[in-house]
Design an enzyme around this catalytic site. Sequence first.
Site, PDB file in Angstrom:
ATOM      1  CG  ASP A 101      55.872 -12.291 -17.345  1.00 34.89           C
ATOM      2  OD1 ASP A 101      55.369 -11.284 -17.864  1.00 34.89           O
ATOM      3  OD2 ASP A 101      56.834 -12.895 -17.853  1.00 34.89           O
ATOM      4  CG  HIS A 127      55.824  -7.386 -11.466  1.00 34.16           C
ATOM      5  ND1 HIS A 127      57.192  -7.525 -11.269  1.00 34.16           N
ATOM      6  CD2 HIS A 127      55.532  -6.096 -11.126  1.00 34.16           C
ATOM      7  CE1 HIS A 127      57.685  -6.382 -10.814  1.00 34.16           C
ATOM      8  NE2 HIS A 127      56.687  -5.499 -10.720  1.00 34.16           N
ATOM      9  CG  HIS A 143      54.176  -4.443  -6.726  1.00 37.08           C
ATOM     10  ND1 HIS A 143      55.354  -4.230  -6.038  1.00 37.08           N
ATOM     11  CD2 HIS A 143      54.470  -4.257  -8.047  1.00 37.08           C
ATOM     12  CE1 HIS A 143      56.324  -3.947  -6.893  1.00 37.08           C
ATOM     13  NE2 HIS A 143      55.815  -3.965  -8.114  1.00 37.08           N
ATOM     14  CE1 TYR A 168      58.311  -0.335  -5.572  1.00 37.06           C
ATOM     15  CE2 TYR A 168      58.233   1.976  -6.222  1.00 37.06           C
ATOM     16  CZ  TYR A 168      58.332   0.637  -6.556  1.00 37.06           C
ATOM     17  OH  TYR A 168      58.453   0.277  -7.888  1.00 37.06           O
ATOM     18  CD  GLU A 175      59.216  -2.910  -8.817  1.00 42.79           C
ATOM     19  OE1 GLU A 175      59.100  -3.796  -9.694  1.00 42.79           O
ATOM     20  OE2 GLU A 175      58.331  -2.062  -8.604  1.00 42.79           O
ATOM     21  CD  GLU A 217      55.877 -17.295 -17.673  1.00 46.66           C
ATOM     22  OE1 GLU A 217      55.357 -16.266 -18.148  1.00 46.66           O
ATOM     23  OE2 GLU A 217      57.084 -17.562 -17.790  1.00 46.66           O
ATOM     24  CG  ASN A 248      55.098 -23.722 -22.878  1.00 43.10           C
ATOM     25  OD1 ASN A 248      55.925 -24.015 -23.728  1.00 43.10           O
ATOM     26  ND2 ASN A 248      53.890 -24.284 -22.837  1.00 43.10           N
ATOM     27  CG  ASP A 291      59.804 -17.351 -19.883  1.00 45.47           C
ATOM     28  OD1 ASP A 291      59.696 -16.435 -19.042  1.00 45.47           O
ATOM     29  OD2 ASP A 291      59.094 -17.391 -20.913  1.00 45.47           O
ATOM     30  CD  GLU A 348      57.770 -13.815 -21.134  1.00 42.69           C
ATOM     31  OE1 GLU A 348      57.370 -14.928 -20.758  1.00 42.69           O
ATOM     32  OE2 GLU A 348      58.177 -12.925 -20.344  1.00 42.69           O
ATOM     33  CG  ASP A 365      63.912   3.038 -10.465  1.00 46.23           C
ATOM     34  OD1 ASP A 365      62.667   3.024 -10.435  1.00 46.23           O
ATOM     35  OD2 ASP A 365      64.610   2.008 -10.508  1.00 46.23           O
ATOM     36  CG  HIS A 393      61.572  -0.409 -11.457  1.00 44.44           C
ATOM     37  ND1 HIS A 393      61.098   0.778 -10.939  1.00 44.44           N
ATOM     38  CD2 HIS A 393      60.473  -1.185 -11.664  1.00 44.44           C
ATOM     39  CE1 HIS A 393      59.782   0.729 -10.852  1.00 44.44           C
ATOM     40  NE2 HIS A 393      59.376  -0.442 -11.277  1.00 44.44           N
TER      41      HIS A 393
END
Length: 235
Positions: free
Chosen positions: A119, A123, A127, A138, A147, A158, A165, A167, A172, A215, A220
């Site tokens: 992921d 991710h 972008h 941004y 984001e 996923e 599976n 999530d 992770e 940030d 984020h």
Amino acid sequence: SMFNGNMGDTISDMRGIILVSDARNVESDDFEYHYYVSSATTTNWPQNAVSLAWTFSQVYDYFKSVHGLTSLDDGTHNVTGIVNMGSEYNNAFWSGGIKLFCFGNGDGSTFTDLAGSFDIAAHEYGHGVTQYGSNLEYQFQSGALNEAFSDFTGVMAEFYTDPDNGDWLIGEDCLPASSQFNCLRNLSNPHHQQSMTSNYPSKMSEYADWTIEQDNGGVHRNSTIPGHAFYLMST
């Protein structure tokens, strides 16, 4: 379907292909590319290169099958990933200027090799799609949406690839076994204590009104507001 067969004999002339190269632990935009190339399936491929190439192929299939989108720009844009970026580099990113996806190996205590996280790679792919599909700047709320859309990509790709599976956790698979956390962000519960970012907001009343120096205006941090809304809508 993104492949353009009218190309020259060198990699730099190819269009519409997935490429993976090795930065050899250099952290710079001017490193020399060392592409992984082979015509034999028995080649001893580096694990992170295989993981990244496979993930990119799955995310490509997701966008093509579900949204009818061909490559990042709905054309013949190459999908080029760089593994082994920097030394013990705890980050992965899409460089919109040089059009590359870059992945560090992690330091082994905060993160493991980020190219091995499905992921996270998805991710970053998101972008690239966002850059060509919108005019989101941004910074501040538009950056937080940017984001969030990438987190959506990580989750949706996923579930598409492995529905049994899938999530709502981001990152992770790039955490070491010794980590006290179980993900980078948790879209089902942004406050979850096992999330590395457990103080992230879940609704606009918790919005962080940060400056551009913080940030990029909280891109984020505030991404979990639409991220959690996406979870609620989807479930």
